[in-house]
Design an enzyme around this catalytic site. Sequence first.
Site, PDB file in Angstrom:
ATOM      1  N   LYS A   1      27.272  51.463  31.956  1.00  0.00           N
ATOM      2  CA  LYS A   1      26.357  50.738  32.854  1.00  0.00           C
ATOM      3  C   LYS A   1      25.626  49.697  32.032  1.00  0.00           C
ATOM      4  CE  LYS A   1      25.296  51.000  37.229  1.00  0.00           C
ATOM      5  NZ  LYS A   1      26.196  51.438  38.309  1.00  0.00           N
TER       6      LYS A   1
HETATM    7  P1  NAD Z   1      22.312  44.683  46.296  1.00  0.00           P
HETATM    8  O1  NAD Z   1      21.430  43.998  45.319  1.00  0.00           O
HETATM    9  O2  NAD Z   1      23.488  43.952  46.851  1.00  0.00           O
HETATM   10  O3  NAD Z   1      21.445  45.178  47.556  1.00  0.00           O
HETATM   11  C1  NAD Z   1      20.293  45.949  47.373  1.00  0.00           C
HETATM   12  C2  NAD Z   1      19.568  46.117  48.704  1.00  0.00           C
HETATM   13  O4  NAD Z   1      18.396  46.906  48.463  1.00  0.00           O
HETATM   14  C3  NAD Z   1      19.081  44.810  49.317  1.00  0.00           C
HETATM   15  O5  NAD Z   1      19.105  44.910  50.727  1.00  0.00           O
HETATM   16  C4  NAD Z   1      17.632  44.726  48.813  1.00  0.00           C
HETATM   17  O6  NAD Z   1      16.782  43.951  49.654  1.00  0.00           O
HETATM   18  C5  NAD Z   1      17.227  46.190  48.844  1.00  0.00           C
HETATM   19  N1  NAD Z   1      16.176  46.474  47.862  1.00  0.00           N
HETATM   20  C6  NAD Z   1      16.093  46.019  46.580  1.00  0.00           C
HETATM   21  N2  NAD Z   1      14.967  46.479  46.005  1.00  0.00           N
HETATM   22  C7  NAD Z   1      14.331  47.240  46.936  1.00  0.00           C
HETATM   23  C8  NAD Z   1      13.119  47.961  46.941  1.00  0.00           C
HETATM   24  N3  NAD Z   1      12.323  47.997  45.861  1.00  0.00           N
HETATM   25  N4  NAD Z   1      12.785  48.625  48.079  1.00  0.00           N
HETATM   26  C9  NAD Z   1      13.580  48.610  49.171  1.00  0.00           C
HETATM   27  N5  NAD Z   1      14.739  47.933  49.224  1.00  0.00           N
HETATM   28  C10 NAD Z   1      15.114  47.246  48.119  1.00  0.00           C
HETATM   29  O7  NAD Z   1      22.765  46.044  45.572  1.00  0.00           O
HETATM   30  P2  NAD Z   1      24.039  46.945  45.908  1.00  0.00           P
HETATM   31  O8  NAD Z   1      25.157  46.486  45.070  1.00  0.00           O
HETATM   32  O9  NAD Z   1      24.182  47.058  47.376  1.00  0.00           O
HETATM   33  O10 NAD Z   1      23.568  48.351  45.297  1.00  0.00           O
HETATM   34  C11 NAD Z   1      22.724  49.220  46.018  1.00  0.00           C
HETATM   35  C12 NAD Z   1      22.809  50.604  45.402  1.00  0.00           C
HETATM   36  O11 NAD Z   1      24.166  51.065  45.444  1.00  0.00           O
HETATM   37  C13 NAD Z   1      22.406  50.717  43.936  1.00  0.00           C
HETATM   38  O12 NAD Z   1      21.834  51.985  43.706  1.00  0.00           O
HETATM   39  C14 NAD Z   1      23.730  50.629  43.208  1.00  0.00           C
HETATM   40  O13 NAD Z   1      23.679  51.235  41.926  1.00  0.00           O
HETATM   41  C15 NAD Z   1      24.607  51.422  44.145  1.00  0.00           C
HETATM   42  N6  NAD Z   1      26.046  51.153  44.039  1.00  0.00           N
HETATM   43  C16 NAD Z   1      26.546  49.898  44.196  1.00  0.00           C
HETATM   44  C17 NAD Z   1      27.917  49.692  44.132  1.00  0.00           C
HETATM   45  C18 NAD Z   1      28.546  48.350  44.363  1.00  0.00           C
HETATM   46  O14 NAD Z   1      29.778  48.279  44.420  1.00  0.00           O
HETATM   47  N7  NAD Z   1      27.793  47.282  44.534  1.00  0.00           N
HETATM   48  C19 NAD Z   1      28.783  50.778  43.871  1.00  0.00           C
HETATM   49  C20 NAD Z   1      28.232  52.050  43.718  1.00  0.00           C
HETATM   50  C21 NAD Z   1      26.867  52.214  43.823  1.00  0.00           C
END
Ligand code: NAD
Length: 425
Positions: free
Chosen positions: A115
């Site tokens: 990571k």
């Molecule tokens: P992203 O940045 O695309 O979206 C994040 C979302 O969360 C947005 O809607 C944002 O407004 C909201 N957000 C951010 N900070 C916040 C806060 N303090 N309070 C409330 N809402 C908040 O991120 P993502 O890629 O969708 O990732 C989201 C989660 O999923 C993370 O935990 C990430 O580790 C996990 N994840 C992502 C992937 C991937 O393929 N992108 C894969 C596995 C896990």
Amino acid sequence: MEEMLHGGNEYDSPMYHEAVGQFNRVAKLMGLDENVSDRLRSPQKSTVVSFPFRHDNYTQVDTIFGYRVQHLTTMGPTKGGIRFAPDVDLGEVSALAMWMTWKCAIVGVPFGGAKGGVRINPMELSRAELQRVTRRFTMEIINVIGPDTDIPAPDLGTNEQVMAWLMDTYSQHVGHAVPAVVTGKPPALGGSVARREATGRGLMFLVPQAARVVGIDPVGATVGIHGFGNVGRYAAVAGQEMKAKVVAVSDISGAVYNPDGLDIPAVGKWVDENRFLEGYPDADFIDGNALFELDVDVLVPAAIQGVLHKDNAANVKAKLIIEGANNPTTLEADDILREQGVFIVPDILANAGGVTVSYFEWVQDVQKYFWTENEVVARLREIMTRAFDEVHAIAIDEGIDMRNAALIKGIRRVADAKLVRGIFP
Ligand code: NAD
């Protein structure tokens, strides 16, 4: 606590305590060889960098901290996202790298966990600033990444464009295009079709199986999704496609709620045009945290960590939680929800669709042979649903919950590999 963290406190942080706490619990349950469990508690390699970042105004230069942690190099190259977030630290990145190890082992992709993180708020940056931070951070970690060593991907606060800049920076450095150094790139650069939707879609593939366990009909089931970024948005799209009723989604500005069901394409269009959900006309605008207490069948935390905690877990009404975000549920909340009979599909299983299609992307890049969307989606579905069944079988056999069952599956595979490789020299 120091004993639990093994040795020093380099990685000490709330999230690392959660990751190691889960690991210790399961290592004991499995009767894992203490020599192996000790080895798995700490990441194998951690890179910590600081670098100057010049703002667009040319007068302000900030010192930015960045991290790349490789938890396990036993299974193949390491794999894991890079997050840009204002509070990310070494302990958080180390915990996420450890979870990536178990996740890859659960779905059977030949990677160890890694990571990365850059401590910066991407929402405050211009496009030019975001590009400079990305390129400089890539240069800082250039010696520890590579298509055969460690392959980054998007995570919280990063996206396809950021991956494209990373790929370009790496390629400029080595003198030729290296698409396989990163996944989650735009398809024009060797990204996989259907990678963008993979995490959200993959977790929604599990809804019918999980719904069967708790006895609800997935068609018409009401769903609340915390987060409307890469994971949350495409989970909402997939939810609507499978005829579930997505009634609430949130972002950092708050949540939109319509008990009759949201029009997800319209919500997506609104966010594309207005950046945040606030102001979306065809729904009530409520506090983001209120989403967890709505009367819904299925809850999908898909934004940030620690959102289900000891103070709100008892108010959850959903029967099913499918964890899109990493570590959305604290250890205390996990206990409370289990006692309430809530069925939780844990992050390391539920959001593994992302790394699964990242693996497909890497394979396509290495072979220089690209698959159709149908091939990607069918293989994703097969891997996700099989992983669910395998984890569920362990849960039934051992009389344990899905999180511990998933951890057993992941840890067992890694421990077996470590034992047969032996110790060098
Ligand atoms: P992203 O940045 O695309 O979206 C994040 C979302 O969360 C947005 O809607 C944002 O407004 C909201 N957000 C951010 N900070 C916040 C806060 N303090 N309070 C409330 N809402 C908040 O991120 P993502 O890629 O969708 O990732 C989201 C989660 O999923 C993370 O935990 C990430 O580790 C996990 N994840 C992502 C992937 C991937 O393929 N992108 C894969 C596995 C896990």
